[in-house]
Design a protein around this motif. Sequence first.
Motif, short mmCIF file in Angstrom:
data_model
loop_
_atom_site.label_atom_id
_atom_site.label_comp_id
_atom_site.label_asym_id
_atom_site.label_seq_id
_atom_site.Cartn_x
_atom_site.Cartn_y
_atom_site.Cartn_z
N SER A 1 34.23 53.43 33.81
CA SER A 1 35.34 53.38 34.76
C SER A 1 35.20 52.21 35.74
N VAL A 2 33.99 51.66 35.90
CA VAL A 2 33.76 50.56 36.84
C VAL A 2 33.66 49.22 36.12
N SER A 3 32.87 49.14 35.06
CA SER A 3 32.54 47.85 34.46
C SER A 3 33.73 47.15 33.82
N PHE A 4 34.49 47.87 32.96
CA PHE A 4 35.61 47.23 32.28
C PHE A 4 36.71 46.78 33.26
N PRO A 5 37.20 47.67 34.13
CA PRO A 5 38.22 47.20 35.08
C PRO A 5 37.72 46.09 36.00
N LEU A 6 36.44 46.17 36.43
CA LEU A 6 35.89 45.15 37.31
C LEU A 6 35.85 43.79 36.62
N CYS A 7 35.43 43.78 35.36
CA CYS A 7 35.36 42.53 34.61
C CYS A 7 36.75 41.94 34.39
N GLU A 8 37.71 42.79 34.01
CA GLU A 8 39.07 42.30 33.79
C GLU A 8 39.71 41.85 35.10
N ALA A 9 39.40 42.55 36.20
CA ALA A 9 39.94 42.15 37.51
C ALA A 9 39.41 40.78 37.92
N CYS A 10 38.14 40.53 37.67
CA CYS A 10 37.57 39.21 37.96
C CYS A 10 38.24 38.14 37.12
N LEU A 11 38.47 38.39 35.86
CA LEU A 11 39.16 37.43 35.01
C LEU A 11 40.56 37.15 35.53
N LEU A 12 41.24 38.23 35.91
CA LEU A 12 42.60 38.07 36.43
C LEU A 12 42.59 37.25 37.72
N ALA A 13 41.62 37.51 38.61
CA ALA A 13 41.54 36.75 39.87
C ALA A 13 41.22 35.29 39.60
N LYS A 14 40.34 35.00 38.65
CA LYS A 14 40.01 33.62 38.32
C LYS A 14 41.21 32.90 37.73
N THR A 15 41.93 33.59 36.88
CA THR A 15 43.11 32.97 36.28
C THR A 15 44.12 32.61 37.36
N LYS A 16 44.32 33.52 38.29
CA LYS A 16 45.26 33.25 39.40
C LYS A 16 44.74 32.10 40.28
N HIS A 17 43.42 32.06 40.48
CA HIS A 17 42.84 31.01 41.31
C HIS A 17 43.02 29.64 40.65
N VAL A 18 42.75 29.51 39.38
CA VAL A 18 42.91 28.22 38.69
C VAL A 18 44.36 27.79 38.70
N ALA A 19 45.25 28.73 38.51
CA ALA A 19 46.67 28.36 38.53
C ALA A 19 47.08 27.85 39.90
N ASN A 20 46.55 28.45 40.95
CA ASN A 20 46.89 28.02 42.30
C ASN A 20 46.33 26.63 42.61
N VAL A 21 45.18 26.30 42.06
CA VAL A 21 44.56 24.99 42.33
C VAL A 21 45.40 23.87 41.76
N PHE A 22 45.92 24.08 40.55
CA PHE A 22 46.61 22.98 39.88
C PHE A 22 48.12 23.01 40.07
N ILE B 1 40.61 57.46 39.43
CA ILE B 1 40.86 58.27 38.22
C ILE B 1 39.59 59.00 37.80
N TRP B 2 38.48 58.29 37.85
CA TRP B 2 37.21 58.90 37.47
C TRP B 2 36.86 60.07 38.39
N LEU B 3 37.04 59.89 39.68
CA LEU B 3 36.72 60.94 40.63
C LEU B 3 37.60 62.17 40.42
N ILE B 4 38.89 61.95 40.15
CA ILE B 4 39.81 63.08 39.97
C ILE B 4 39.45 63.88 38.72
#
Length: 881
Positions: free
Chosen positions: A668-689, A728-731
């Motif tokens: 519940s932590v590792s997969f969403p955290l990894c995908e969230a980091c990818l999503l943030a990096k993608t948004k960051h690169v798009a903002n730079v250029f 979700i995991w806690l519930i």
Amino acid sequence: MVATAQKNCYIYAILFASILSHSICNAQKTLFSVLEQQQTQNAVMISTNGDAIIAGLLPAHYNYEDGKHKCSELDTYGIHLMMAMIFAINDINEQSNLLPDVKLGYDIRDTCHNSLRVSKEIMALLMQYLPFKEGKYDGFFCEKIKYDEANEETVRTYGPIIGVIGTTMSDSTIATANTIGNFGVIEITPSALAVTQSDNQPPNLYSTQPSFYDHLVVISKIIIALDMTRICLITIEPPETSYRMDLLRTILQDAKICIAQEFSITGDRMSLAMARVIQNLKANNKLQVVVLLGPYEKGVRFMKEAERQNLTGRTWIGAGEWVKSPAIYSIRKEVMGGLLAVSTQTFRSVLITKHLENYVTSDTRNVHLDQLWKKLYNCTPNEENCEVRLGSYEIIDEKKSSCEYYQSELNEDIIYVIDAVYAIAHALHQTLNCTIEFCNSVETFNHTIFNYHLQRVEFSNHANQPVEFQQNKGVRHILIQNLHHDDNCSHFVEVARWNPFESEMIMDTNKIRWRNGESTTIPTEVYETACTPGDRKHSFDQESCYYVCLKCGPSLVSNGTTSQCFKCSPGFKPTNNRSACQEIPPTKLDWRNPVNLTILIFTLLSMLTLLFIVIIFFKYSNTPIVKASNKIMSHIQLLSVALLFILGGSYQFAVTTSLCWFQFAICSVSFPLCEACLLAKTKHVANVFTLSSRIQKVDKSSRLQSRWCKSLIPILFVLSITAIPIIIWLIFTIIDPPNAIPDYRYENEVHILCSSKLHLGLGLVVGFTLVLAIICTILAWKTRKLPDNFSEARYIFICSFSTLVIVALSVPGYYSTVGLLQATFASIAVITFGLSILLLLFIPKIYTILFRPDLNTKEAMLRSIQEFTFGADTRIHTKPK
């Protein structure tokens, strides 16, 4: 029933004729003229006159062709009985102390084993010899007129018929007794087969043997004592005597013994029927116990056919005259050995044997004995080359290497005919108040008084054995004898005897020899009550107890006693012999297994790779390429990859509830955290250029504030996205916690799985991760045309797409496998997910840091950006130094 109706019709015809003519003599003469026109060819009819007549209805032939009025196929056993009857009457007439001045006569007629023949002959006897009217003697009989050779009329008178010896067939015996009982005449049968155990047995019917019903009871006692529960029953008989089969069937069914197969051999083509029955027995090895009921010669013929077809390995139980035939000794021991013969206790009459031996060599001739002798040997004793060995007897010494058994042409059962004749003589002696010197006149004969004395008669027979009647049956033990073979010696050994008037029977099973007449071990097939474990009983119809054994299916069990195979409950599997279910031990993962150990080593190498990257990033944390990739975000993503590697390794250990909770939490932590980091990096690169066409000038404090905001916003973005699956995991940890439960979906295997009742918690987390992967892939697609020498955008796209494919494929793959395969699949999928992040996002940077330091400068980074054109009006202005 048909034969009985025919007999009654004859009776009514006689009585009706008597009434019309007012003279029984006229009725006799009328019937004689009819019977004389229907003389039967080959039929034996012998008689001699006397003061009192004993009639005999005995078989000298087997078959009777009614249309041709012809008898065929000689019955040597029946001829022996006739000879014994003649001997007994002659012997009585020669004695002075029994019926001193009364001469007995006889009238013996051939029944040819046919009920219709019996009906005709009994009518002839009644019309010829009945001298009574209303129970009182009415003078000597009507005259039977005959003509001599000179055609002169002669007149003969006959004494009264006081009893009938015979018949040897059950239905004819009962019918004859009923018929002659109307005139007060008694009947004594020498055959056990002729008497049934019935409350309707006529009171004037006697037997010098126990009834055949008692023999059948002994057979049932044998089968019960030896635990034989499935037998094959074979009867060889005329069709009219089918009661034997019905009687034994009733007895065995009451004892819960299964008659698996029944064969009744009757008719003219008996040899063919015997051959077919034996072929059927050879084809069915499951039927090891065979009960054979049959007459003298036909029973032996059946066994010789079994020898010809090499029917071996059976356990035979025999009853009837055939078990006393000396011919069975010549049958191979592999076929006949171990026979259990049921017969009435009998004794060899040495007196009659000596009498016949003397008769062969004497000059005194008896026309009737000569006639029977010629029937047997096709010659008469006074002719040359007509020497017949009547037999010899030597007591068997079991210690000898060879032995001689009594092998005589005379059947031992002749003693019962002799006993019957002597019983009638002793009863007549009492009825006529005989003394040593004289008797009252036969005119004083009374059937009621005669019947009274017959019921109470007691004397010793020729074998010096007592003879008496109880319930109109001779008091004799029924013997069970076992056929042994010792050093080419065949002989019977008594293993039990039973008195029909007692209930208990003790069998000495230690004396019994089984197959071949030599083995002392009971064959397992004899007492087998069920199929072998793993087989089921299959009956061909619901009413039959006969069954064959069929194998149960691979996952079915049966203990061999039922007709169905049963499926084991979940978590159980059949034993090796499929007789029962046994618990299936759960398949547990062991890290020492080669596959598991390989996965763990692969996980360890991945962790070392991750550690190497972390060290490099910390060491070169102030270089432009590390700063450009958002240092904090990269560290968070490396943390998520570390969690993925830990999750992948956890699948190689035995599943427990604690491990399920741990995997659910990490997932519940590792997969969403990894995908969230990818999503943030993608948004960051798009903002730079993606810059505005105008670059506004801002002061230093504003730029510093903007820098902090730009660093903080992605972190908050990642944490907020990761918080959703954590919630979700806690519930679902509270409402639907995961547990280690057994999985019974696969045969003969039990696997422990992490599962829950609703299956929603992990599903929502994986679904949320998949949505993030799709969004990240779409955004990465939009940044695919960034500068060639700034390759992170392309790597982010490839990484996002790879993680999307891995997540999409791993979900169905995980749920479609179990056990070691599922654990291996899950570990490889999770580790591959983490490695794709390292290889596509971090390894290129490590390569640049270590091997291309010239690209890890601020000028090189800015040059790469400036060379990219966003549009006609877009330029990047750098601040002059």
